[in-house]
Design a protein around this motif. Structure first.
Motif, short mmCIF file in Angstrom:
data_model
loop_
_atom_site.label_atom_id
_atom_site.label_comp_id
_atom_site.label_asym_id
_atom_site.label_seq_id
_atom_site.Cartn_x
_atom_site.Cartn_y
_atom_site.Cartn_z
N LEU A 58 0.82 -1.21 0.00
CA LEU A 58 0.00 0.00 0.00
C LEU A 58 0.86 1.26 0.00
O LEU A 58 0.65 2.17 -0.82
CB LEU A 58 -0.93 -0.01 1.22
CG LEU A 58 -2.00 -1.10 1.25
CD1 LEU A 58 -2.75 -1.08 2.57
CD2 LEU A 58 -2.98 -0.93 0.09
N VAL A 59 1.84 1.31 0.90
CA VAL A 59 2.70 2.49 1.00
C VAL A 59 3.50 2.68 -0.28
O VAL A 59 3.62 3.80 -0.81
CB VAL A 59 3.64 2.35 2.22
CG1 VAL A 59 4.72 3.43 2.20
CG2 VAL A 59 2.85 2.44 3.51
N GLY A 60 4.05 1.59 -0.82
CA GLY A 60 4.86 1.68 -2.03
C GLY A 60 4.07 2.07 -3.26
O GLY A 60 4.52 2.88 -4.07
N THR A 61 2.87 1.50 -3.41
CA THR A 61 2.07 1.79 -4.61
C THR A 61 1.63 3.25 -4.64
O THR A 61 1.66 3.89 -5.71
CB THR A 61 0.84 0.86 -4.66
OG1 THR A 61 1.29 -0.50 -4.72
CG2 THR A 61 -0.01 1.16 -5.89
N MET A 90 8.18 -5.17 -5.05
CA MET A 90 9.57 -4.77 -4.80
C MET A 90 9.68 -4.08 -3.45
O MET A 90 10.66 -4.27 -2.73
CB MET A 90 10.07 -3.88 -5.93
CG MET A 90 10.14 -4.60 -7.28
SD MET A 90 10.97 -3.67 -8.58
CE MET A 90 9.83 -2.32 -8.83
N TYR A 91 8.68 -3.28 -3.10
CA TYR A 91 8.66 -2.70 -1.76
C TYR A 91 8.41 -3.78 -0.72
O TYR A 91 9.02 -3.78 0.36
CB TYR A 91 7.57 -1.63 -1.67
CG TYR A 91 7.87 -0.37 -2.42
CD1 TYR A 91 8.53 0.69 -1.81
CD2 TYR A 91 7.52 -0.22 -3.76
CE1 TYR A 91 8.82 1.86 -2.50
CE2 TYR A 91 7.80 0.94 -4.46
CZ TYR A 91 8.45 1.97 -3.83
OH TYR A 91 8.75 3.13 -4.52
N ALA A 92 7.53 -4.72 -1.04
CA ALA A 92 7.22 -5.80 -0.10
C ALA A 92 8.46 -6.66 0.18
O ALA A 92 8.59 -7.22 1.28
CB ALA A 92 6.10 -6.67 -0.66
N ALA A 93 9.36 -6.76 -0.82
CA ALA A 93 10.58 -7.55 -0.62
C ALA A 93 11.42 -6.98 0.51
O ALA A 93 12.06 -7.72 1.27
CB ALA A 93 11.38 -7.60 -1.91
N VAL A 94 11.43 -5.65 0.65
CA VAL A 94 12.17 -5.02 1.74
C VAL A 94 11.54 -5.39 3.08
O VAL A 94 12.23 -5.75 4.04
CB VAL A 94 12.21 -3.48 1.57
CG1 VAL A 94 12.92 -2.83 2.75
CG2 VAL A 94 12.87 -3.10 0.25
N GLY A 95 10.22 -5.34 3.15
CA GLY A 95 9.53 -5.71 4.38
C GLY A 95 9.74 -7.17 4.73
O GLY A 95 9.96 -7.52 5.90
N PRO A 141 3.07 -0.52 -13.18
CA PRO A 141 2.77 -1.96 -13.20
C PRO A 141 2.60 -2.49 -11.78
O PRO A 141 3.27 -2.04 -10.85
CB PRO A 141 4.02 -2.57 -13.86
CG PRO A 141 4.69 -1.45 -14.57
CD PRO A 141 4.38 -0.21 -13.77
N LEU A 142 1.73 -3.46 -11.61
CA LEU A 142 1.40 -3.93 -10.26
C LEU A 142 2.54 -4.71 -9.61
O LEU A 142 2.51 -4.93 -8.39
CB LEU A 142 0.14 -4.79 -10.31
CG LEU A 142 -1.16 -4.03 -10.66
CD1 LEU A 142 -2.34 -4.98 -10.66
CD2 LEU A 142 -1.40 -2.89 -9.66
N TYR A 143 3.54 -5.12 -10.39
CA TYR A 143 4.65 -5.84 -9.75
C TYR A 143 5.50 -4.91 -8.88
O TYR A 143 6.28 -5.39 -8.03
CB TYR A 143 5.52 -6.55 -10.79
CG TYR A 143 6.38 -5.66 -11.64
CD1 TYR A 143 7.59 -5.16 -11.17
CD2 TYR A 143 6.00 -5.35 -12.95
CE1 TYR A 143 8.39 -4.35 -11.97
CE2 TYR A 143 6.79 -4.55 -13.74
CZ TYR A 143 7.99 -4.05 -13.25
OH TYR A 143 8.78 -3.25 -14.04
N THR A 144 5.37 -3.60 -9.07
CA THR A 144 6.22 -2.69 -8.30
C THR A 144 5.95 -2.79 -6.80
O THR A 144 6.86 -2.64 -5.98
CB THR A 144 5.99 -1.24 -8.75
OG1 THR A 144 4.61 -0.88 -8.55
CG2 THR A 144 6.32 -1.07 -10.23
N GLY A 145 4.71 -3.03 -6.40
CA GLY A 145 4.40 -3.18 -4.99
C GLY A 145 5.17 -4.32 -4.35
O GLY A 145 5.53 -4.26 -3.17
#
Length: 308
Positions: A117-120, A152-157, A146-150
């Motif tokens: 949510l924060v990343g998108t 990439m942020y989730a990978a950090v979490g 593109p929806l895959y970008t979220g």
């Protein structure tokens, strides 16, 4: 090092997933076997365990990076399914498998949703402002994002949650959560407002140093040995550096480009490390909403590995 940091948990953690419990048991056996060893052999085993735990912590991000690179090298031109949409489906498949195979717990999934949510929201604003752009076609997108970008942020979490558990992180003089939330919110707001108002990143950096500067992170590579300690700002900086490396790989793979890369790929400036360091603070705040930082004296949950 505090007296509490010398406490030695003798049982596997209850909040570990099955794979993490197996990794913890393997590390326990091998490190215990080397308890009497000295010199390079013992240091080598310690280092191997550290690397393997870090590798597992990075598994989500590593799979995403591998997908970016693989599709850049081998995805066929003119395919009916665009590369961007293929990346979305790959990311969803990775996430579903992680949950279905119980490689990820329910609490971790909450963290990942928060990061999505924060990343998108940030991606939607930044692409509209021209900070970077995504090439290629695709229907699985929100506007130009593109929806895959979220993911990439989730990978950090995902990485941060796993590190919390695998190294049994504890904190001395961790700042009040309300204060960290205020600073995290201010950093997040500045990513938007600096397009219209003076950039406050340097003020925010000073605030981060003042608030987290006295905090010490304790981490345990072996569950029966004393924890090691280091100032928490050092791992913040280290993770920001590795995200910067991943960013260079991602832009080289054409997942997104910055304006200075429009004429051909160039390395992302080291100055971007400031942004990633500040993003790290947002990440820490989000993770602590789900995983409260524990002081050295608080026992970790023990028992069977977490099943959901």
């Amino acid at each position: 090092m505090t007296d509490e940091s010398r406490e030695r948990p003798e049982h596997p953690r209850a909040d570990l997933t099955r794979v993490e419990a197996a990794l913890d048991a393997w590390a326990h056996r091998h490190l215990s076997a080397e308890s009497g060893a000295r010199g390079a052999r013992r240091a080598g085993v310690e280092f191997l365990v550290f690397i393997l735990k870090q590798a597992w912590a990075c598994v989500f991000g590593a799979l995403m990076l591998a997908a970016l690179v693989a599709t850049a090298l081998w995805y066929p031109d003119g395919a009916a399914l665009s590369r961007n949409d293929a990346l979305v489906l790959i990311a969803v498949a990775i996430q579903v498998l992680m949950v279905a195979l119980r490689l990820e717990s329910g609490r971790e999934l909450w963290v990942i949703v928060l990061f999505h949510l924060v990343g998108t929201v940030m991606e939607l604003f930044k692409t509209a402002a021209g900070s970077w752009e995504y090439g290629g076609a695709g229907v699985l997108a929100i506007g130009a994002v593109p929806l895959y970008t979220g993911f990439m942020y989730a990978a950090v979490g995902s990485y941060m949650v796993r590190v919390f558990k695998l190294f049994d992180l504890r904190f001395v003089r961790y700042p009040p959560l309300w204060l960290t939330a205020v600073i995290g919110a201010a950093i997040y707001a500045n990513f938007f407002t600096h397009h219209f108002l003076p950039d406050a990143r340097w003020v925010l950096l000073v605030a981060v140093v003042l608030v987290w500067g006295r905090c010490i992170m304790l981490f345990r590579n072996h569950r029966e040995r004393p924890a090691r300690s280091l100032p928490i700002l050092l791992p913040f900086l280290g993770v920001a550096f590795f995200i910067w490396i991943a960013e260079n790989i991602g832009t080289a793979a054409g997942a997104w480009i910055y304006p200075h890369q429009a004429g051909g790929w160039e390395m992302v400036s080291l100055s971007k490390m400031v942004s990633w360091f500040l993003l790290m603070i947002i990440s820490v705040v989000l993770v602590t909403l789900v995983y409260r930082p524990r002081p050295p004296g608080e026992p970790a949950p023990t028992g069977a590995a977490e099943q959901h």
